[in-house]
Design a protein around this motif. Structure first.
Motif, PDB file in Angstrom:
ATOM      1  N   LEU A  77      34.886  27.492  41.695  1.00 55.75           N
ATOM      2  CA  LEU A  77      35.321  27.977  43.011  1.00 55.75           C
ATOM      3  C   LEU A  77      36.284  29.158  42.868  1.00 55.75           C
ATOM      4  O   LEU A  77      36.110  30.186  43.528  1.00 55.75           O
ATOM      5  N   ILE A  78      37.276  29.023  42.009  1.00 60.66           N
ATOM      6  CA  ILE A  78      38.251  30.104  41.807  1.00 60.66           C
ATOM      7  C   ILE A  78      37.550  31.359  41.283  1.00 60.66           C
ATOM      8  O   ILE A  78      37.784  32.472  41.778  1.00 60.66           O
ATOM      9  N   GLY A  79      36.684  31.206  40.295  1.00 53.50           N
ATOM     10  CA  GLY A  79      35.969  32.348  39.737  1.00 53.50           C
ATOM     11  C   GLY A  79      35.069  33.022  40.759  1.00 53.50           C
ATOM     12  O   GLY A  79      34.980  34.257  40.808  1.00 53.50           O
ATOM     13  N   SER A  80      34.407  32.219  41.587  1.00 51.26           N
ATOM     14  CA  SER A  80      33.517  32.789  42.605  1.00 51.26           C
ATOM     15  C   SER A  80      34.299  33.567  43.659  1.00 51.26           C
ATOM     16  O   SER A  80      33.872  34.643  44.089  1.00 51.26           O
ATOM     17  N   VAL A  81      35.433  33.031  44.069  1.00 51.34           N
ATOM     18  CA  VAL A  81      36.267  33.731  45.046  1.00 51.34           C
ATOM     19  C   VAL A  81      36.765  35.052  44.465  1.00 51.34           C
ATOM     20  O   VAL A  81      36.725  36.093  45.127  1.00 51.34           O
ATOM     21  N   LEU A  82      37.233  35.025  43.222  1.00 51.35           N
ATOM     22  CA  LEU A  82      37.702  36.257  42.583  1.00 51.35           C
ATOM     23  C   LEU A  82      36.560  37.258  42.389  1.00 51.35           C
ATOM     24  O   LEU A  82      36.755  38.470  42.545  1.00 51.35           O
ATOM     25  N   ASP A  83      35.365  36.761  42.070  1.00 56.36           N
ATOM     26  CA  ASP A  83      34.203  37.651  41.961  1.00 56.36           C
ATOM     27  C   ASP A  83      33.877  38.287  43.312  1.00 56.36           C
ATOM     28  O   ASP A  83      33.556  39.473  43.386  1.00 56.36           O
ATOM     29  N   LEU A  84      33.959  37.494  44.382  1.00 52.92           N
ATOM     30  CA  LEU A  84      33.705  38.025  45.724  1.00 52.92           C
ATOM     31  C   LEU A  84      34.734  39.076  46.114  1.00 52.92           C
ATOM     32  O   LEU A  84      34.412  40.059  46.783  1.00 52.92           O
ATOM     33  N   MET A  85      35.986  38.881  45.698  1.00 56.10           N
ATOM     34  CA  MET A  85      37.066  39.788  46.090  1.00 56.10           C
ATOM     35  C   MET A  85      37.173  41.017  45.190  1.00 56.10           C
ATOM     36  O   MET A  85      37.549  42.093  45.661  1.00 56.10           O
ATOM     37  N   ILE A  86      36.845  40.871  43.901  1.00 57.67           N
ATOM     38  CA  ILE A  86      37.117  41.951  42.956  1.00 57.67           C
ATOM     39  C   ILE A  86      35.846  42.477  42.284  1.00 57.67           C
ATOM     40  O   ILE A  86      35.547  43.667  42.357  1.00 57.67           O
ATOM     41  N   THR A  87      35.111  41.601  41.625  1.00 57.34           N
ATOM     42  CA  THR A  87      33.980  42.045  40.812  1.00 57.34           C
ATOM     43  C   THR A  87      32.883  42.707  41.646  1.00 57.34           C
ATOM     44  O   THR A  87      32.440  43.809  41.323  1.00 57.34           O
ATOM     45  N   PRO A  89      32.847  43.931  44.929  1.00 60.71           N
ATOM     46  CA  PRO A  89      33.152  45.197  45.630  1.00 60.71           C
ATOM     47  C   PRO A  89      33.479  46.369  44.700  1.00 60.71           C
ATOM     48  O   PRO A  89      33.126  47.505  45.000  1.00 60.71           O
ATOM     49  N   LEU A  90      34.138  46.109  43.590  1.00 59.61           N
ATOM     50  CA  LEU A  90      34.600  47.205  42.742  1.00 59.61           C
ATOM     51  C   LEU A  90      33.623  47.603  41.638  1.00 59.61           C
ATOM     52  O   LEU A  90      33.605  48.761  41.220  1.00 59.61           O
ATOM     53  N   PHE A  91      32.838  46.659  41.123  1.00 59.08           N
ATOM     54  CA  PHE A  91      32.024  46.951  39.946  1.00 59.08           C
ATOM     55  C   PHE A  91      30.525  46.779  40.175  1.00 59.08           C
ATOM     56  O   PHE A  91      29.742  47.641  39.812  1.00 59.08           O
ATOM     57  N   VAL A  92      30.118  45.668  40.739  1.00 60.57           N
ATOM     58  CA  VAL A  92      28.692  45.367  40.862  1.00 60.57           C
ATOM     59  C   VAL A  92      28.096  45.983  42.120  1.00 60.57           C
ATOM     60  O   VAL A  92      26.991  46.502  42.107  1.00 60.57           O
ATOM     61  N   LYS A  93      28.821  45.895  43.221  1.00 61.80           N
ATOM     62  CA  LYS A  93      28.440  46.462  44.522  1.00 61.80           C
ATOM     63  C   LYS A  93      27.144  45.868  45.095  1.00 61.80           C
ATOM     64  O   LYS A  93      26.473  46.500  45.901  1.00 61.80           O
ATOM     65  N   ASP A  94      26.809  44.666  44.650  1.00 64.14           N
ATOM     66  CA  ASP A  94      25.595  44.021  45.143  1.00 64.14           C
ATOM     67  C   ASP A  94      25.787  42.506  45.055  1.00 64.14           C
ATOM     68  O   ASP A  94      26.066  41.983  43.981  1.00 64.14           O
ATOM     69  N   PHE A  95      25.634  41.831  46.175  1.00 67.52           N
ATOM     70  CA  PHE A  95      25.848  40.391  46.196  1.00 67.52           C
ATOM     71  C   PHE A  95      24.718  39.603  45.552  1.00 67.52           C
ATOM     72  O   PHE A  95      24.814  38.391  45.409  1.00 67.52           O
TER      73      PHE A  95
END
Length: 125
Positions: A77-87, A89-95
């Motif tokens: 859960l923590i990793g997914s939230v951080l991925d949604l907030m940081i990874t 939008p900033l790096f992958v740009k694709d959900f």
């Protein structure tokens, strides 16, 4: 479960994984061999999960496989939230990043290792 402590270890785990992926992606010999990348990624990931779970349980009074399951779910859960907030939008740009089956492999590995560490530390007490 101590949510404050588990959250701090979950954030630290996410940072460790971010650094691991960055190093593996930018190492030319590894990045050019995708099979080597994934072998190293999952081996290092197992060590990171084990370290964070061990460190969390070391200061907790209660550890067993069930607590390991809860800790693993909390880490996801923590990793997914951080991925949604940081990874994303900033790096992958694709959900669609979250639909990658290899991400599910990491989730299962996380749960499995956290449960093993919780069970093992319970046996040592």
């Amino acid at each position: 479960m101590n949510f404050k402590n588990a959250t701090l270890w979950g954030i630290l785990l996410w940072i460790f994984i971010f650094v691991e992926v960055s190093i593996l992606m930018f190492t030319p010999f590894i990045a050019s061999r995708i099979w080597l990348y994934y072998i190293l990624y999952y081996l290092i990931l197992a060590l990171l999960f084990g370290y964070c779970a061990y460190s969390y349980f070391k200061i907790q009074k209660k550890s067993n496989w069930k607590e390991g399951l809860y800790l693993g779910l909390w880490f996801i859960l923590i990793g997914s939230v951080l991925d949604l907030m940081i990874t994303v939008p900033l790096f992958v740009k694709d959900f669609s990043f979250f639909y990658d089956p290899l991400l599910l492999v990491g989730f299962v590995e996380n749960l499995f290792i956290c449960m093993i560490v919780g069970h093992y530390l319970n046996k040592k007490k």
